[in-house]
Every structure is written in C-alpha cells, then in structure tokens.
Design an enzyme around this catalytic site. Structure first.
Site, PDB file in Angstrom:
ATOM      1  N   CYS A 149      -0.844  -4.266   8.280  1.00 32.85           N
ATOM      2  CA  CYS A 149      -0.547  -3.017   8.996  1.00 32.85           C
ATOM      3  C   CYS A 149       0.163  -3.339  10.320  1.00 32.85           C
ATOM      4  CB  CYS A 149      -1.829  -2.234   9.274  1.00 32.85           C
ATOM      5  SG  CYS A 149      -2.948  -2.131   7.867  1.00 32.85           S
ATOM      6  N   CYS A 164       0.799  -1.229   0.000  1.00 32.36           N
ATOM      7  CA  CYS A 164       0.000   0.000   0.000  1.00 32.36           C
ATOM      8  C   CYS A 164       0.831   1.279   0.000  1.00 32.36           C
ATOM      9  CB  CYS A 164      -0.910   0.004   1.217  1.00 32.36           C
ATOM     10  SG  CYS A 164       0.054  -0.055   2.739  1.00 32.36           S
TER      11      CYS A 164
END
Ligand code: FES
Length: 150
Positions: A108, A39
């Site tokens: 994440c 990302c």
C-alpha cells in the site's frame, strides 16, 4: 476493539480516520494514477510545483485503510521538497512516518511512492527543460567520485 484494528498503530489510524490533503488540484502541474495488481486498489496523486519545488499535493485513493493512510502521509511528507528530492522518495519513508505497517500492507505504501513518481513523470513530460536539468544533475552526481569518511 477488533483484532484487525490492533494491527495498526495510532498514526496509521489517525491518517486513515482524518486523511490530510484529500481531493484533486484543479490546476495541478503533474498527476499520477497507479493501480496495485495484488488487490486492485487505485491511487491518484496531484502536485502543484513552483520554481522546482512541490508547493501542494492532493490524493484520491480507492482502496484499503493502509493505502489511504499511506497517501495521506506521502502527500504530507512531499510538500516543500524539490523535484530532485521527490524523485528519490521511497515508500520506506511513508512506512517509517506511519510508525510501521503490517508486512501484508507494505505494498500500500509502494502504491504511494509509485503514484508520486507517476505525477513527477507527468510534470517532467510537460516541462522538458526541467527534465533535462534533472538528468544533467543526476549524471554529474553519478560521475562524481565517492568520498570516504575518514
Ligand atoms: S491492500 Fe492493496 S493497496 Fe492496500
């Protein structure tokens, strides 16, 4: 309330809205910065280490809410741990402490583990004496025979 909002538990939202340990440590002993290929988000963790223990941790994250919550939680969890303990830190601890993350957001928390380990590597590079001791302990541990619970 939006659908996206409901994907996250209360603890994730709390650490996103009120992140702990945000910022830099000007006199950090170790700094690690990593990026997520998936990302493009970037996370930086700075550590203060005294007598083999992490006494302070800060983060700066350019990324999504889960990345911010993960960095906040990771810096909270890691304070007070020894360097050896911190080297075994896993993103699963962050996920558990946050009360879970959606599957697409697990990376994440991996970013937080990687940033922490990069900061520890930076510290160990600057302190070869500590790095040698850590290696010695790891070697002794892996050479020790496994004990079975009766
Ligand atoms: S979406 Fe990539 S770090 Fe969160």
């Amino acid at each position: 309330m939006s659908e996206t909002y409901t994907l996250y538990g209360q603890t994730v939202m709390d650490h996103f809205m009120n992140p702990r340990n945000m910022g830099d440590l000007p006199d950090a002993d170790g700094v690690g910065e990593v990026g997520a290929a998936a990302c493009g988000d970037i996370m930086k963790i700075s550590l203060k280490i005294q007598d083999g223990k992490i006494t302070d941790a800060r983060f700066k994250t350019f990324g999504c809410g889960s990345a911010i919550a993960s960095s906040s939680m990771a810096t909270e969890l890691i304070k007070g741990r020894t360097v050896e303990e911190a080297l075994n830190f896993s993103n699963q601890e962050v996920v558990d402490a946050l009360g879970g993350l959606p599957p697409v957001k697990i990376h994440c928390s991996v970013l937080a583990e990687e940033a922490l380990k990069a900061a520890l590597e930076d510290y160990l590079k600057k302190h070869p004496d500590v790095a040698a001791k850590v290696k010695e302990k790891e070697a002794a541990r892996s050479a020790a025979p496994e004990t079975a619970n009766a």
